[in-house]
Write an enzyme that holds these catalytic residues in place. Structure first.
Site, PDB file in Angstrom:
ATOM      1  N   ILE A  54       0.848  -1.199   0.000  1.00  0.00           N
ATOM      2  CA  ILE A  54       0.000   0.000   0.000  1.00  0.00           C
ATOM      3  C   ILE A  54       0.880   1.244   0.000  1.00  0.00           C
ATOM      4  O   ILE A  54       0.654   2.214  -0.730  1.00  0.00           O
ATOM      5  CB  ILE A  54      -0.909   0.025   1.243  1.00  0.00           C
ATOM      6  CG1 ILE A  54      -1.902  -1.142   1.197  1.00  0.00           C
ATOM      7  CG2 ILE A  54      -1.660   1.355   1.351  1.00  0.00           C
ATOM      8  CD1 ILE A  54      -2.651  -1.343   2.483  1.00  0.00           C
TER       9      ILE A  54
ATOM     10  N   ASP B 246       9.984   3.711   6.614  1.00  0.00           N
ATOM     11  CA  ASP B 246       9.717   2.283   6.725  1.00  0.00           C
ATOM     12  C   ASP B 246      10.930   1.651   7.416  1.00  0.00           C
ATOM     13  O   ASP B 246      11.997   2.277   7.487  1.00  0.00           O
ATOM     14  CB  ASP B 246       9.517   1.666   5.321  1.00  0.00           C
ATOM     15  CG  ASP B 246       8.774   0.333   5.358  1.00  0.00           C
ATOM     16  OD1 ASP B 246       7.753   0.194   4.657  1.00  0.00           O
ATOM     17  OD2 ASP B 246       9.217  -0.556   6.110  1.00  0.00           O
TER      18      ASP B 246
ATOM     19  N   ASN C 268       0.721  -6.746  14.465  1.00  0.00           N
ATOM     20  CA  ASN C 268       0.574  -5.322  14.116  1.00  0.00           C
ATOM     21  C   ASN C 268       0.324  -4.411  15.316  1.00  0.00           C
ATOM     22  O   ASN C 268       0.605  -3.208  15.241  1.00  0.00           O
ATOM     23  CB  ASN C 268      -0.553  -5.146  13.092  1.00  0.00           C
ATOM     24  CG  ASN C 268      -0.169  -5.731  11.736  1.00  0.00           C
ATOM     25  OD1 ASN C 268       0.995  -6.050  11.487  1.00  0.00           O
ATOM     26  ND2 ASN C 268      -1.149  -5.885  10.857  1.00  0.00           N
TER      27      ASN C 268
ATOM     28  N   ILE D 215      -4.423   2.702   8.615  1.00  0.00           N
ATOM     29  CA  ILE D 215      -4.813   1.699   7.613  1.00  0.00           C
ATOM     30  C   ILE D 215      -4.560   0.294   8.146  1.00  0.00           C
ATOM     31  O   ILE D 215      -5.296  -0.627   7.898  1.00  0.00           O
ATOM     32  CB  ILE D 215      -4.037   1.929   6.298  1.00  0.00           C
ATOM     33  CG1 ILE D 215      -4.468   3.256   5.648  1.00  0.00           C
ATOM     34  CG2 ILE D 215      -4.185   0.773   5.341  1.00  0.00           C
ATOM     35  CD1 ILE D 215      -3.701   3.626   4.388  1.00  0.00           C
TER      36      ILE D 215
ATOM     37  N   ASP E 234     -14.625  -0.315   2.267  1.00  0.00           N
ATOM     38  CA  ASP E 234     -15.892  -1.042   2.471  1.00  0.00           C
ATOM     39  C   ASP E 234     -17.056  -0.332   1.796  1.00  0.00           C
ATOM     40  O   ASP E 234     -18.135  -0.890   1.662  1.00  0.00           O
ATOM     41  CB  ASP E 234     -16.213  -1.141   3.980  1.00  0.00           C
ATOM     42  CG  ASP E 234     -15.113  -1.853   4.721  1.00  0.00           C
ATOM     43  OD1 ASP E 234     -14.853  -1.514   5.882  1.00  0.00           O
ATOM     44  OD2 ASP E 234     -14.482  -2.729   4.102  1.00  0.00           O
TER      45      ASP E 234
ATOM     46  N   HIS F 173     -14.503  -2.520  10.661  1.00  0.00           N
ATOM     47  CA  HIS F 173     -13.859  -2.911   9.394  1.00  0.00           C
ATOM     48  C   HIS F 173     -13.442  -4.379   9.461  1.00  0.00           C
ATOM     49  O   HIS F 173     -12.285  -4.732   9.316  1.00  0.00           O
ATOM     50  CB  HIS F 173     -12.649  -2.015   9.115  1.00  0.00           C
ATOM     51  CG  HIS F 173     -11.941  -2.366   7.850  1.00  0.00           C
ATOM     52  ND1 HIS F 173     -12.527  -2.290   6.598  1.00  0.00           N
ATOM     53  CD2 HIS F 173     -10.700  -2.873   7.651  1.00  0.00           C
ATOM     54  CE1 HIS F 173     -11.678  -2.713   5.690  1.00  0.00           C
ATOM     55  NE2 HIS F 173     -10.551  -3.075   6.291  1.00  0.00           N
TER      56      HIS F 173
HETATM   57  P1  NAD Z   1       3.031  -5.020   3.181  1.00  0.00           P
HETATM   58  O1  NAD Z   1       3.640  -6.132   3.987  1.00  0.00           O
HETATM   59  O2  NAD Z   1       3.129  -5.000   1.708  1.00  0.00           O
HETATM   60  O3  NAD Z   1       3.651  -3.615   3.691  1.00  0.00           O
HETATM   61  C1  NAD Z   1       3.734  -3.327   5.057  1.00  0.00           C
HETATM   62  C2  NAD Z   1       4.933  -2.411   5.244  1.00  0.00           C
HETATM   63  O4  NAD Z   1       5.026  -2.090   6.625  1.00  0.00           O
HETATM   64  C3  NAD Z   1       6.270  -3.078   4.839  1.00  0.00           C
HETATM   65  O5  NAD Z   1       6.967  -2.246   3.947  1.00  0.00           O
HETATM   66  C4  NAD Z   1       7.012  -3.206   6.173  1.00  0.00           C
HETATM   67  O6  NAD Z   1       8.418  -3.058   6.060  1.00  0.00           O
HETATM   68  C5  NAD Z   1       6.410  -2.034   6.926  1.00  0.00           C
HETATM   69  N1  NAD Z   1       6.639  -2.103   8.382  1.00  0.00           N
HETATM   70  C6  NAD Z   1       6.614  -3.189   9.181  1.00  0.00           C
HETATM   71  N2  NAD Z   1       6.916  -2.832  10.453  1.00  0.00           N
HETATM   72  C7  NAD Z   1       7.115  -1.480  10.429  1.00  0.00           C
HETATM   73  C8  NAD Z   1       7.448  -0.504  11.409  1.00  0.00           C
HETATM   74  N3  NAD Z   1       7.655  -0.862  12.697  1.00  0.00           N
HETATM   75  N4  NAD Z   1       7.559   0.790  11.027  1.00  0.00           N
HETATM   76  C9  NAD Z   1       7.363   1.149   9.728  1.00  0.00           C
HETATM   77  N5  NAD Z   1       7.049   0.280   8.742  1.00  0.00           N
HETATM   78  C10 NAD Z   1       6.930  -1.013   9.108  1.00  0.00           C
HETATM   79  O7  NAD Z   1       1.497  -4.934   3.633  1.00  0.00           O
HETATM   80  P2  NAD Z   1       0.316  -4.110   2.891  1.00  0.00           P
HETATM   81  O8  NAD Z   1      -0.349  -4.997   1.896  1.00  0.00           O
HETATM   82  O9  NAD Z   1       0.818  -2.782   2.497  1.00  0.00           O
HETATM   83  O10 NAD Z   1      -0.734  -3.946   4.120  1.00  0.00           O
HETATM   84  C11 NAD Z   1      -0.366  -3.137   5.221  1.00  0.00           C
HETATM   85  C12 NAD Z   1      -1.460  -3.171   6.260  1.00  0.00           C
HETATM   86  O11 NAD Z   1      -2.639  -2.542   5.745  1.00  0.00           O
HETATM   87  C13 NAD Z   1      -1.892  -4.579   6.677  1.00  0.00           C
HETATM   88  O12 NAD Z   1      -2.103  -4.616   8.076  1.00  0.00           O
HETATM   89  C14 NAD Z   1      -3.229  -4.778   5.955  1.00  0.00           C
HETATM   90  O13 NAD Z   1      -4.085  -5.680   6.620  1.00  0.00           O
HETATM   91  C15 NAD Z   1      -3.774  -3.370   6.022  1.00  0.00           C
HETATM   92  N6  NAD Z   1      -4.823  -3.049   5.047  1.00  0.00           N
HETATM   93  C16 NAD Z   1      -5.861  -2.284   5.497  1.00  0.00           C
HETATM   94  C17 NAD Z   1      -6.857  -1.899   4.605  1.00  0.00           C
HETATM   95  C18 NAD Z   1      -8.013  -1.055   5.084  1.00  0.00           C
HETATM   96  O14 NAD Z   1      -9.046  -1.009   4.380  1.00  0.00           O
HETATM   97  N7  NAD Z   1      -7.880  -0.357   6.217  1.00  0.00           N
HETATM   98  C19 NAD Z   1      -6.801  -2.290   3.248  1.00  0.00           C
HETATM   99  C20 NAD Z   1      -5.712  -3.090   2.838  1.00  0.00           C
HETATM  100  C21 NAD Z   1      -4.720  -3.469   3.753  1.00  0.00           C
HETATM  101  C1  LMR Z   2      -9.442  -4.842   3.071  1.00  0.00           C
HETATM  102  O1  LMR Z   2     -10.591  -4.600   3.467  1.00  0.00           O
HETATM  103  O2  LMR Z   2      -9.124  -5.051   1.888  1.00  0.00           O
HETATM  104  C2  LMR Z   2      -8.335  -4.815   4.098  1.00  0.00           C
HETATM  105  O3  LMR Z   2      -8.799  -4.727   5.397  1.00  0.00           O
HETATM  106  C3  LMR Z   2      -7.339  -5.917   3.895  1.00  0.00           C
HETATM  107  C4  LMR Z   2      -7.886  -7.271   4.318  1.00  0.00           C
HETATM  108  O4  LMR Z   2      -7.228  -7.932   5.094  1.00  0.00           O
HETATM  109  O5  LMR Z   2      -8.985  -7.610   3.824  1.00  0.00           O
END
Ligand code: NAD
Ligand code: LMR
Length: 308
Positions: free
Chosen positions: A37, A58, A117, A140, A173, A184
């Site tokens: 993301i 990061d 997390n 997020i 959503d 969520h």
């Molecule tokens: P990803 O693994 O591709 O990226 C996560 C990043 O976080 C990595 O680059 C990692 O190095 C970094 N990271 C880990 N620990 C860290 C720290 N202490 N400080 C700074 N950076 C750190 O994962 P992603 O696909 O980008 O998803 C990230 C999060 O977003 C997940 O928890 C996922 O469930 C969530 N997400 C939420 C939504 C939403 O609708 N709110 C949607 C999609 C994903």
């Molecule tokens: C989403 O709604 O896509 C995020 O919360 C990522 C997930 O784990 O579904």
């Protein structure tokens, strides 16, 4: 995307937040900028004319992402910060977006991400409290139902929590024109189809549509087959205008001990300006809400207990 909506509002010249000289100056930090993301989100924020300075952090890869997006020919400056430079990354920041943390694998619930997390989000929130205590924080990282209470409790411990400035990003959503409220994850996601003034849906079609909205994220997790969850759509989750659904400290169900809830929120220069009530619910939506509240309460308490 919700982040743009928040930035657009906070940076608006009429905003009380900024003096006329700095009205267009908005410094944004992405914590987790190297991720699935974080990278497209950084790209999009680099193209946003309201962002004048972008701080990418990061534990791995942020300097590389910063070098890359710095070649996008927009006026904003961009800096990348490696693992041990979190405080430097947060200097002078007004909006912090946190996608840091691991995503789901097939078969996992968002709550299964808590043990990994929760501490990541807590420690990032503690740094924001220390270095940029008045920043708006857009969370997020999942499980949002618990990570938002974790951020709130961490800021509260530091004596800097402003409920108007902590947002759980639940935009994905929302399927316009349907309003979606609650939390969520699964049953905590409550679509209000009756108020969508779209064509009415009932019976099996209604059940299928509700399930699709509640488990849309799971579809992507399954399709990505272990490569993570929604990233591109997350980075580009559309927010329409400055009334947007987001998971915030809310009075709507506080009398039941549920003090965070996602409903349509009007953003203003100070952050949350108005939390819209749910309005008239159909019998089915009342049932969905009854299923949502106990699970949401558990998720929120789990987040709070982690920081206590
Ligand atoms: P990803 O693994 O591709 O990226 C996560 C990043 O976080 C990595 O680059 C990692 O190095 C970094 N990271 C880990 N620990 C860290 C720290 N202490 N400080 C700074 N950076 C750190 O994962 P992603 O696909 O980008 O998803 C990230 C999060 O977003 C997940 O928890 C996922 O469930 C969530 N997400 C939420 C939504 C939403 O609708 N709110 C949607 C999609 C994903
Ligand atoms: C989403 O709604 O896509 C995020 O919360 C990522 C997930 O784990 O579904």
């Amino acid at each position: 995307m919700f982040a743009r909506s928040a930035i657009r509002t906070l940076a608006a010249p009429s905003s009380r937040l900024f003096s006329s000289s700095s009205a267009r100056h908005t410094k944004v930090a992405v914590l987790g900028a190297g991720g699935g993301i974080g990278q497209p989100l950084s790209l999009l924020l680099k193209t946003d004319p309201l962002v004048t300075s972008l701080s990418l952090y990061d534990i791995r890869g942020a300097p590389g992402v910063a070098a890359d997006v710095s070649h996008i020919d927009t006026a904003s400056e961009v800096n990348g910060y490696a693992a041990d430079h979190l405080d430097d990354a947060l200097q002078g920041v007004e909006v912090v977006v946190i996608p840091a943390g691991v995503p789901r694998k097939p078969g996992m619930t968002r709550d299964d991400l808590f043990n990994t997390n929760a501490s990541i989000v807590r420690d990032l929130a503690a740094a924001v409290a220390r270095v940029a205590p008045t920043a708006c924080i857009l969370v997020i990282s999942n499980p949002v139902n618990s990570t938002v209470p974790i951020v709130a409790a961490t800021l509260e411990k530091a004596g800097v929590f402003n409920p108007k400035r902590v947002f759980g990003v639940t935009t994905l959503d929302v399927t316009p024109p349907v309003t979606v409220v609650g939390g969520h994850s699964g049953a905590t996601i409550v679509p209000l189809l009756s108020s969508s003034n779209g064509k009415s849906v009932s019976g099996e079609a209604y059940e299928k549509l509700v399930h699709r909205i509640q488990f849309g994220g799971d579809e992507v997790v399954k399709a990505k087959d272990g490569a993570g969850s929604a990233t591109l759509s997350m980075a580009y989750a559309g927010a329409k205008g400055v009334t947007t659904p987001t998971f915030v400290k809310s009075p709507l169900f506080a009398d039941q001990g549920i003090d965070f809830f996602s409903s349509n929120v009007e953003l203003g220069p100070e952050g949350v300006e108005k939390i819209h009530p749910l309005g008239e619910l159909s019998a089915q939506e009342t049932k969905l809400l009854e299923a949502c509240l106990p699970e949401l309460k558990k998720n929120i308490e789990k987040g709070k207990a982690f920081v206590a």
